[in-house]
Design a protein around this motif. Structure first.
Motif, PDB file in Angstrom:
ATOM      1  N   LEU A 152       0.831  -1.208   0.000  1.00 16.91           N
ATOM      2  CA  LEU A 152       0.000   0.000   0.000  1.00 16.91           C
ATOM      3  C   LEU A 152       0.865   1.258   0.000  1.00 16.91           C
ATOM      4  O   LEU A 152       0.675   2.166  -0.830  1.00 16.91           O
ATOM      5  N   VAL A 153       1.836   1.335   0.909  1.00 13.31           N
ATOM      6  CA  VAL A 153       2.668   2.535   1.027  1.00 13.31           C
ATOM      7  C   VAL A 153       3.587   2.676  -0.181  1.00 13.31           C
ATOM      8  O   VAL A 153       3.718   3.765  -0.760  1.00 13.31           O
ATOM      9  N   SER A 154       4.230   1.590  -0.592  1.00 13.71           N
ATOM     10  CA  SER A 154       5.183   1.671  -1.702  1.00 13.71           C
ATOM     11  C   SER A 154       4.485   2.049  -3.001  1.00 13.71           C
ATOM     12  O   SER A 154       4.980   2.896  -3.766  1.00 13.71           O
ATOM     13  N   THR A 155       3.347   1.439  -3.284  1.00 13.24           N
ATOM     14  CA  THR A 155       2.623   1.761  -4.513  1.00 13.24           C
ATOM     15  C   THR A 155       2.114   3.202  -4.495  1.00 13.24           C
ATOM     16  O   THR A 155       2.176   3.906  -5.511  1.00 13.24           O
ATOM     17  N   THR A 156       1.616   3.640  -3.367  1.00 15.61           N
ATOM     18  CA  THR A 156       1.147   5.024  -3.259  1.00 15.61           C
ATOM     19  C   THR A 156       2.278   6.008  -3.505  1.00 15.61           C
ATOM     20  O   THR A 156       2.110   7.005  -4.230  1.00 15.61           O
ATOM     21  N   LEU A 157       3.448   5.759  -2.931  1.00 15.63           N
ATOM     22  CA  LEU A 157       4.590   6.648  -3.151  1.00 15.63           C
ATOM     23  C   LEU A 157       5.038   6.632  -4.609  1.00 15.63           C
ATOM     24  O   LEU A 157       5.407   7.677  -5.173  1.00 15.63           O
ATOM     25  N   ALA A 158       5.028   5.450  -5.232  1.00 12.54           N
ATOM     26  CA  ALA A 158       5.449   5.365  -6.633  1.00 12.54           C
ATOM     27  C   ALA A 158       4.512   6.138  -7.549  1.00 12.54           C
ATOM     28  O   ALA A 158       4.955   6.764  -8.524  1.00 12.54           O
ATOM     29  N   ILE A 159       3.214   6.130  -7.266  1.00  9.71           N
ATOM     30  CA  ILE A 159       2.240   6.794  -8.124  1.00  9.71           C
ATOM     31  C   ILE A 159       2.175   8.292  -7.856  1.00  9.71           C
ATOM     32  O   ILE A 159       2.192   9.113  -8.778  1.00  9.71           O
ATOM     33  N   ARG A 160       2.137   8.647  -6.576  1.00  8.98           N
ATOM     34  CA  ARG A 160       1.853  10.041  -6.228  1.00  8.98           C
ATOM     35  C   ARG A 160       3.090  10.871  -5.932  1.00  8.98           C
ATOM     36  O   ARG A 160       2.993  12.098  -5.811  1.00  8.98           O
ATOM     37  N   TRP A 161       4.235  10.234  -5.793  1.00  9.90           N
ATOM     38  CA  TRP A 161       5.431  10.972  -5.385  1.00  9.90           C
ATOM     39  C   TRP A 161       6.516  10.872  -6.447  1.00  9.90           C
ATOM     40  O   TRP A 161       6.965  11.882  -6.982  1.00  9.90           O
ATOM     41  N   LEU A 162       6.937   9.645  -6.757  1.00 17.21           N
ATOM     42  CA  LEU A 162       7.989   9.486  -7.752  1.00 17.21           C
ATOM     43  C   LEU A 162       7.553  10.008  -9.113  1.00 17.21           C
ATOM     44  O   LEU A 162       8.347  10.591  -9.851  1.00 17.21           O
ATOM     45  N   ALA A 163       6.302   9.777  -9.475  1.00 21.10           N
ATOM     46  CA  ALA A 163       5.840  10.177 -10.800  1.00 21.10           C
ATOM     47  C   ALA A 163       5.724  11.688 -10.941  1.00 21.10           C
ATOM     48  O   ALA A 163       5.678  12.198 -12.062  1.00 21.10           O
ATOM     49  N   ARG A 164       5.661  12.444  -9.845  1.00 21.80           N
ATOM     50  CA  ARG A 164       5.440  13.891  -9.892  1.00 21.80           C
ATOM     51  C   ARG A 164       6.647  14.683  -9.430  1.00 21.80           C
ATOM     52  O   ARG A 164       6.585  15.907  -9.342  1.00 21.80           O
ATOM     53  N   ARG A 165       7.746  14.041  -9.120  1.00 24.38           N
ATOM     54  CA  ARG A 165       8.927  14.726  -8.618  1.00 24.38           C
ATOM     55  C   ARG A 165      10.140  14.321  -9.456  1.00 24.38           C
ATOM     56  O   ARG A 165      10.135  13.281 -10.115  1.00 24.38           O
ATOM     57  N   PRO A 166      11.200  15.127  -9.415  1.00 20.85           N
ATOM     58  CA  PRO A 166      12.445  14.702 -10.065  1.00 20.85           C
ATOM     59  C   PRO A 166      12.924  13.375  -9.482  1.00 20.85           C
ATOM     60  O   PRO A 166      12.857  13.159  -8.273  1.00 20.85           O
ATOM     61  N   ARG A 167      13.377  12.515 -10.352  1.00 21.58           N
ATOM     62  CA  ARG A 167      13.718  11.152  -9.929  1.00 21.58           C
ATOM     63  C   ARG A 167      15.104  11.128  -9.292  1.00 21.58           C
ATOM     64  O   ARG A 167      16.066  10.570  -9.840  1.00 21.58           O
ATOM     65  N   ALA A 168      15.182  11.736  -8.113  1.00 23.14           N
ATOM     66  CA  ALA A 168      16.442  11.795  -7.377  1.00 23.14           C
ATOM     67  C   ALA A 168      16.677  10.485  -6.625  1.00 23.14           C
ATOM     68  O   ALA A 168      15.732   9.775  -6.270  1.00 23.14           O
ATOM     69  N   ALA A 169      17.964  10.213  -6.356  1.00 18.81           N
ATOM     70  CA  ALA A 169      18.312   8.942  -5.702  1.00 18.81           C
ATOM     71  C   ALA A 169      17.724   8.854  -4.305  1.00 18.81           C
ATOM     72  O   ALA A 169      17.295   7.783  -3.869  1.00 18.81           O
ATOM     73  N   TRP A 170      17.681   9.972  -3.577  1.00 27.53           N
ATOM     74  CA  TRP A 170      17.194   9.891  -2.202  1.00 27.53           C
ATOM     75  C   TRP A 170      15.702   9.577  -2.154  1.00 27.53           C
ATOM     76  O   TRP A 170      15.221   8.950  -1.217  1.00 27.53           O
ATOM     77  N   ARG A 171      14.946  10.014  -3.190  1.00 28.32           N
ATOM     78  CA  ARG A 171      13.533   9.664  -3.227  1.00 28.32           C
ATOM     79  C   ARG A 171      13.355   8.168  -3.444  1.00 28.32           C
ATOM     80  O   ARG A 171      12.469   7.543  -2.859  1.00 28.32           O
ATOM     81  N   PHE A 172      14.170   7.595  -4.300  1.00 31.09           N
ATOM     82  CA  PHE A 172      14.107   6.152  -4.498  1.00 31.09           C
ATOM     83  C   PHE A 172      14.488   5.412  -3.220  1.00 31.09           C
ATOM     84  O   PHE A 172      13.925   4.363  -2.901  1.00 31.09           O
ATOM     85  N   ALA A 173      15.453   5.950  -2.478  1.00 31.74           N
ATOM     86  CA  ALA A 173      15.851   5.314  -1.218  1.00 31.74           C
ATOM     87  C   ALA A 173      14.704   5.323  -0.216  1.00 31.74           C
ATOM     88  O   ALA A 173      14.492   4.351   0.522  1.00 31.74           O
ATOM     89  N   VAL A 174      13.934   6.426  -0.190  1.00 30.54           N
ATOM     90  CA  VAL A 174      12.783   6.489   0.718  1.00 30.54           C
ATOM     91  C   VAL A 174      11.748   5.437   0.343  1.00 30.54           C
ATOM     92  O   VAL A 174      11.185   4.744   1.203  1.00 30.54           O
ATOM     93  N   VAL A 175      11.467   5.291  -0.954  1.00 30.25           N
ATOM     94  CA  VAL A 175      10.477   4.309  -1.397  1.00 30.25           C
ATOM     95  C   VAL A 175      10.945   2.892  -1.097  1.00 30.25           C
ATOM     96  O   VAL A 175      10.127   1.991  -0.866  1.00 30.25           O
ATOM     97  N   LEU A 176      12.253   2.664  -1.081  1.00 34.22           N
ATOM     98  CA  LEU A 176      12.790   1.326  -0.807  1.00 34.22           C
ATOM     99  C   LEU A 176      12.709   0.935   0.659  1.00 34.22           C
ATOM    100  O   LEU A 176      12.980  -0.224   0.998  1.00 34.22           O
TER     101      LEU A 176
END
Length: 817
Positions: A152-176
């Motif tokens: 639930l949390v990972s999919t929500t972040l991938a749709i609403r956060w990663l898709a709308r923000r610059p794909r920085a490494a630290w954002r990917f680390a948060v989703v992981l």
């Protein structure tokens, strides 16, 4: 407040709100789900199979579907949370506890209760119960809730956060964080035997690293040749990452991985909810029944057959002081290893069975945690009393048939039981049967006379049953029964430790009761190498037509069980029935040589003092007397709080020390002009760390104007004044006194405070972990990497020069500055 700007001072326009799913977003979701699946597979050692995967995969599917539905419907955080919780309970019955649902799909009150209880208490059960875990029924809720929450949390972040923000490494680390936490959970709740650690670890690392490496899209302005060159470079880097993860990770794991027995798993650190060694040995309280509650009705039983005995506890460990259950850390299948069970209990396979059904126990004056039962229970249902709501406190040892209710039995409790009892096997049927190879804890401090008497009583018998029967017959025909009551012809001291067994066998006449005779017989059998254990229970007199039996303290007894191959645990009753000792053979009091350790006097005791207190093993009370001993749950909670706190505050303290040292060095510079310049540098560093875009390679006046534009309209217009004062101090050539430098520092710190109050709390928190020099270095290399494809794609030298000029012009101040 104005929109945030990038590092060059230009405004960064946020991506428009778009709920459409792109191929890149679907890829992100797929990668996160695969990583979560690799994590939940680590639950296999706890469950001893793959049945939990139904609940785990169901949780992944439900969490992902809920996040997708909430995104399509454009629900907010609160509405998404409500939808997720409703779906969790609505579909949880079919996924996690179908056996409790209506038609295995529709939720019932019982299934909803199990889902709620399992979500909270299942985590403590999964690290305290013996593996493989197949009870209680709500235990499957643990993988269900874990995968549901991560998906639930990972999919929500991938749709609403990663898709709308610059794909920085630290954002990917948060989703992981979610998949990594699930992977670590599988390790912590597992056993000392890891499940495919090398394969799962390498696969997890490779997928995560490749996903991080391919997070940036290719350059849109590059030619075909440049795009191919960039793609080949990415493919080569990916191959290197995969090879390094497999080879280096695998080899380092093989070299540095601790042995299995030294692995850190929570079940080895957390105290089980029921440790039988915390309770006195049941056999130690034998005289309580024969002297204190002789005529009291302890409980009533219906459904027994003639000759049936009631089991209370089984003990296979002798410490020299008493017979007791084996500690759960001593043997996995020992008499002290209890599993949490529901209404249905695991069946005993090592038995020649006879069926008993519908045996009902009604508790009266009996109050203890040991549940009276018959044989090896297969089903138990509490029908009345306080125990009716304590089913989750029921523990069972399938190797000994012992049942425990940690909340204890009380007056009015009633339960019905089905069981398998060991068929009575005659000695003739065991003539050619050897004893079974059963692992039991070693006997400690057994008296030497036990071995001598065992060989003497066995005589010339050779087979196991012949030797055991010879010993039993000798004890039964030579000994006398005495409970130490006032009505007995001779006193009989309580206890069954080494000193009491030594006294029993040394006297001219053996005098004692079931407590002493069963202990002596079991020690003799063990001295001959036969697997024997002591059982304490009750043997009420049952008539052929008697439906209900009242069990009193006078019915208490103890016997010995010996394991015979393919037959089971066969019972032996070594207690004599004769109570009248002939006067001429009555042992006369005589002075006995005292052993090296002084013993308390035995003969000058009143009737009420014949029951001697039993001293527990020192190892049991040693930890309780230690002022520094902490319970396992406290250690687990402490680690769960201290480790995240260390990960958060450790870097925070280090960076804070660095910033304090940097500020002190600037403010205490040798000359006043350097102190003023240091104030300006401190202001720029703090603004950059707060997330403001600070231009580079330009004048202070231009920088001040750019920063002022990023502040709220009502913010003080002080940055230009600070820049002017700094330029004057640096370029005037005159001496700057300390008072002037302090005034500039005060103004700079005030401007920093204004900038800090203008941003959100999250940005203020992140600024504490930022250092401007590190951010500038990372931005410089990122800009260089982004510029390479565009420069490489230009074909002519003149075009490359034009591109370089354009880059330089972007760095220079605009005209008029």
């Amino acid at each position: 407040m104005n929109a945030a700007r990038d590092s060059r001072g230009s405004k960064a326009t946020p991506a428009p709100l778009d709920w459409r799913m792109t191929g890149r977003t679907w890829t992100d979701i797929a990668v996160l789900l695969v990583l979560a699946l690799l994590g939940v597979i680590g639950f296999e050692p706890s469950f001893g199979g793959y049945s939990f995967l139904i609940a785990g995969l169901g949780g992944l599917a439900l969490g992902t579907a809920t996040a997708l539905a909430a995104s399509v419907a454009r629900l907010g955080v609160v509405a998404t949370t409500v939808l997720a919780v409703v779906a969790y309970f609505l579909f949880g019955t079919a996924i996690a506890v179908p056996q409790q649902g209506l038609f295995a799909v529709l939720p019932t009150l019982q299934s909803l209760d199990s889902i709620a209880v399992g979500s909270v208490y299942g985590w403590s059960d999964i690290v305290t119960l013996r593996t493989p875990i197949d009870a209680p029924q709500y235990i499957a809720v643990v993988p269900y809730v874990a995968t549901w929450l991560v998906a639930l949390v990972s999919t929500t972040l991938a749709i609403r956060w990663l898709a709308r923000r610059p794909r920085a490494a630290w954002r990917f680390a948060v989703v992981l964080i979610g998949p990594v936490a699930l992977y670590l959970t599988g390790i912590l709740i597992g056993t000392n035997e890891p499940y495919q650690a090398g394969i799962r670890g390498a696969a997890f690392a490779v997928i995560a690293l490749v996903w991080l490496g391919w997070r940036r899209p290719g350059g849109t302005s590059a030619t075909d040749a440049g795009a191919r060159r960039l793609r080949n470079r990415k493919l080569g880097g990916t191959a290197i990452v995969v090879a390094a993860a497999v080879l280096l990770g695998g080899s380092m794991g093989f070299v540095f991985a601790p042995p299995n027995k030294e692995r850190f798993v929570l079940r080895e650190e957390i105290q089980p909810p029921f440790d039988p060694l915390q309770y006195p040995s049941p056999l130690a309280g034998f005289r309580h029944y024969t002297k204190r509650v002789t005529d009291d009705v302890l409980f009533t039983v219906s459904g027994l057959h003639k000759g049936d005995t009631i089991r209370l506890a089984t003990m296979d460990s002798f410490t020299g002081k008493l017979w007791d259950v084996t500690g759960p850390e001593t043997a996995t299948d020992g008499s002290g290893s209890f599993s949490l069970v529901g209404r249905t209990m695991p069946k005993q396979s090592f038995i020649t069975p006879e069926q008993r059904r519908g045996v009902v126990f009604t508790i009266k004056d009996y109050q203890d945690v040991w549940v009276p039962s018959i044989g090896y229970p297969t089903a138990l249902d509490f029908e009345a009393g306080t125990a009716q709501n304590s089913g989750d406190n029921l523990r069972y040892n399938d190797s000994t048939g012992t049942t425990v209710l940690t909340s204890g039995l009380h007056d009015g409790d009633r339960y019905e039981m089905n069981a398998l009892v060991q068929k009575v096997i005659s000695p003739d049927e065991l003539a050619n049967v050897q004893t079974a190879a059963v692992a039991l804890p070693p006997v400690v401090a057994s008296p030497d006379i036990v071995t001598a008497k065992a060989q003497e009583f066995a005589g010339k018998a050779t087979s196991p049953i012949a030797q055991l029967e010879a010993i039993r017959q000798k004890i039964v025909t030579s000994g006398y029964l005495s409970h130490g009551r006032a009505s007995d012809s001779v006193p009989s001291r309580a206890g069954h430790g080494a000193d009491r067994v030594n006294e029993l066998l040394e006297r001219t006449q053996m005098v004692g009761d079931q407590e002493q005779y069963s202990s002596a017989f079991a020690l003799m059998a063990r001295s001959l190498g036969y697997p024997a254990r002591v059982v304490m229970g009750f043997a009420p007199k049952i008539a052929d037509d008697q439906r209900t039996v009242k069990v009193t303290g006078d019915d208490v007894t103890a016997w010995v069980e010996v394991a015979f191959a393919k037959e089971g645990w066969v019972a032996f009753n070594p207690t004599p029935k004769e109570t009248d000792i002939p006067q001429a053979q009555t042992p006369q009091p005589q002075s006995e040589p005292q052993p090296q350790v002084r013993q308390p006097p035995r003969s000058e005791k009143h009737d009420d003092q014949v029951l001697t207190p039993v001293s527990l093993d020192d190892s049991r009370v040693k930890d309780k007397n230690s002022p520094f001993a902490l319970p396992g749950w406290a250690i687990a909670i402490g680690l769960s709080v201290l480790i995240p706190a260390l990960l958060f505050f450790g870097p925070l303290l280090i960076i804070a020390w660095f910033k304090q040292r940097r500020r002190k060095r600037r403010r205490e510079a040798e000359r006043g002009d350097l102190q003023v310049a240091g104030a300006w540098d401190e202001l720029l560093d703090r603004y950059s760390e707060l997330g403001y875009g600070v231009p580079v390679k330009t004048t202070r006046i231009h920088v001040a104007g750019t920063l002022q534009e990023q502040l709220p309209a009502d913010a003080p217009q002080s940055l230009r004044e600070i820049a002017t004062s700094t330029d004057e101090a640096v370029f005037s050539g005159r001496d700057i006194d300390g008072e002037h430098a302090d005034r500039v520092w005060t103004e700079a710190l005030a401007a920093i405070e204004v900038a800090s109050s203008a941003v959100t709390g999250v940005r203020r928190l992140l600024s504490r972990f930022r250092i401007r020099s590190a951010r500038e270095w990372a931005r410089k290399h990122a800009d260089r990497a982004d510029a390479q494809p565009a420069v490489a794609a230009t074909s002519a030298p003149s075009e490359r020069r034009a591109a370089r000029r354009a880059n330089v012009e972007r760095e220079l101040p605009k005209s008029g500055n």
